[in-house]
Design a protein around this motif. Structure first.
Motif, mmCIF file in Angstrom:
data_model
loop_
_atom_site.group_PDB
_atom_site.id
_atom_site.type_symbol
_atom_site.label_atom_id
_atom_site.label_comp_id
_atom_site.label_asym_id
_atom_site.label_seq_id
_atom_site.Cartn_x
_atom_site.Cartn_y
_atom_site.Cartn_z
ATOM 1 N N TRP A 1 17.289 -12.227 -26.737
ATOM 2 C CA TRP A 1 18.742 -12.271 -26.855
ATOM 3 C C TRP A 1 19.311 -13.205 -25.791
ATOM 4 O O TRP A 1 18.916 -13.159 -24.621
ATOM 5 C CB TRP A 1 19.343 -10.877 -26.703
ATOM 6 C CG TRP A 1 19.077 -10.007 -27.887
ATOM 7 C CD1 TRP A 1 19.892 -9.759 -28.960
ATOM 8 C CD2 TRP A 1 17.893 -9.254 -28.130
ATOM 9 N NE1 TRP A 1 19.295 -8.909 -29.845
ATOM 10 C CE2 TRP A 1 18.058 -8.585 -29.356
ATOM 11 C CE3 TRP A 1 16.690 -9.084 -27.420
ATOM 12 C CZ2 TRP A 1 17.076 -7.758 -29.897
ATOM 13 C CZ3 TRP A 1 15.714 -8.266 -27.959
ATOM 14 C CH2 TRP A 1 15.914 -7.608 -29.179
ATOM 15 N N TRP B 1 26.103 -11.243 -27.056
ATOM 16 C CA TRP B 1 24.681 -11.525 -27.176
ATOM 17 C C TRP B 1 24.371 -12.070 -28.571
ATOM 18 O O TRP B 1 24.999 -11.670 -29.549
ATOM 19 C CB TRP B 1 23.865 -10.253 -26.961
ATOM 20 C CG TRP B 1 23.931 -9.689 -25.576
ATOM 21 C CD1 TRP B 1 24.705 -8.645 -25.146
ATOM 22 C CD2 TRP B 1 23.187 -10.119 -24.439
ATOM 23 N NE1 TRP B 1 24.494 -8.401 -23.814
ATOM 24 C CE2 TRP B 1 23.559 -9.293 -23.340
ATOM 25 C CE3 TRP B 1 22.238 -11.129 -24.220
ATOM 26 C CZ2 TRP B 1 23.009 -9.440 -22.071
ATOM 27 C CZ3 TRP B 1 21.698 -11.282 -22.954
ATOM 28 C CH2 TRP B 1 22.082 -10.441 -21.896
ATOM 29 N N GLU C 1 20.817 -12.975 -30.973
ATOM 30 C CA GLU C 1 19.360 -12.955 -31.051
ATOM 31 C C GLU C 1 18.831 -14.347 -31.395
ATOM 32 O O GLU C 1 19.351 -15.022 -32.300
ATOM 33 C CB GLU C 1 18.869 -11.931 -32.072
ATOM 34 C CG GLU C 1 17.362 -11.725 -32.026
ATOM 35 C CD GLU C 1 16.898 -10.513 -32.824
ATOM 36 O OE1 GLU C 1 15.688 -10.209 -32.764
ATOM 37 O OE2 GLU C 1 17.740 -9.885 -33.501
#
Length: 238
Positions: free
Chosen positions: A161, A170, A172
């Motif tokens: 992340w 955040w 991924e």
């Protein structure tokens, strides 16, 4: 956070002895944050993190160390990383929280000199409620050129992340994967072997080793073997 009985700190002594032994065999600095007492439980003698202080002086300073030795414009960044990290950890199953490490770069200043360091924080002990009690921090020279580069990685997981300071969230990211041959070349390079020696060891032509090295540099977005090794070790690719 729940109270932590003093007797629970007895189990920490063994950990501290282990960290101290490790710190004396590496060029990385290590310190342990006690989030319950809001101070530093251990600071290694390696000079990179100390900014001219002794380990005991840094322990006494505690969080004030950041105020004294992190540029003011980056202190807000550290505060945001701290908030975002705790929010992320609270969403992770309790039994998995010690498997995650958060990485980021910031400057340490000593007088007029500033050094860009990579800072890795991993929880090592949790409270009964699953909150972070103790975390080990490992400090090394950064392979980047600017502060930030905030990542959170889980052990043995390729994806990770990435945190955006602009978007405050955040995201991924699919991780970098090195094949076995590329890993072999990095490991042999870390052991001090030259290109022709690596070629002999792997029974390959020197031009093939050079080709693999260029592929490694492209994958890791670095310029030389030193930066490649630093990146691979820091981000647990090896």
């Amino acid at each position: 956070m729940s109270n932590i009985p003093d007797e629970n700190y007895n189990i920490v002594d063994l950990l501290i002895n282990t960290f101290d032994a490790f710190s004396r065999t590496t060029n990385q600095s290590i310190y342990v944050i006690d989030y319950f007492k809001k101070d530093f439980l251990y600071v290694s003698p390696n000079p990179l993190f100390l900014c001219g202080h002794t380990p005991e002086e840094v322990k006494k300073l505690g969080y004030m160390f950041y105020m004294l030795h992190v540029p003011e414009q980056e202190q807000d960044m550290l505060a945001e990383i701290n908030r975002a990290g705790f929010i992320f950890f609270d969403k992770i199953p309790k039994e998995e929280r010690c498997n995650y490490t958060i990485f980021y770069d910031f400057h340490l200043k000593k007088g007029k000199k500033q050094t860009l360091i990579n800072h890795r924080l991993t929880p090592i002990l949790l409270t009964n409620e699953g909150k972070i009690w103790l975390a080990i921090c490992v400090v090394s020279l950064s392979s980047n050129h600017t502060a930030g580069h905030i990542e959170l990685r889980k052990t043995n997981q390729t994806s990770y992340w990435e945190y955006s300071l602009e978007g405050h969230r955040w995201k991924e990211i699919e991780g970098i994967i090195l094949n076995e041959r590329e890993k072999d070349i990095l490991i042999l390079s870390a052991q001090g072997y030259k290109i022709n020696e690596i070629a002999d060891h792997l029974c390959l032509a020197t031009d093939t080793i050079k080709f693999y090295k260029r592929k490694i540099y492209d994958k890791l977005k670095v310029k030389n073997i030193t930066e490649a090794l630093s990146y691979a070790i820091t981000h647990k690719i090896l």
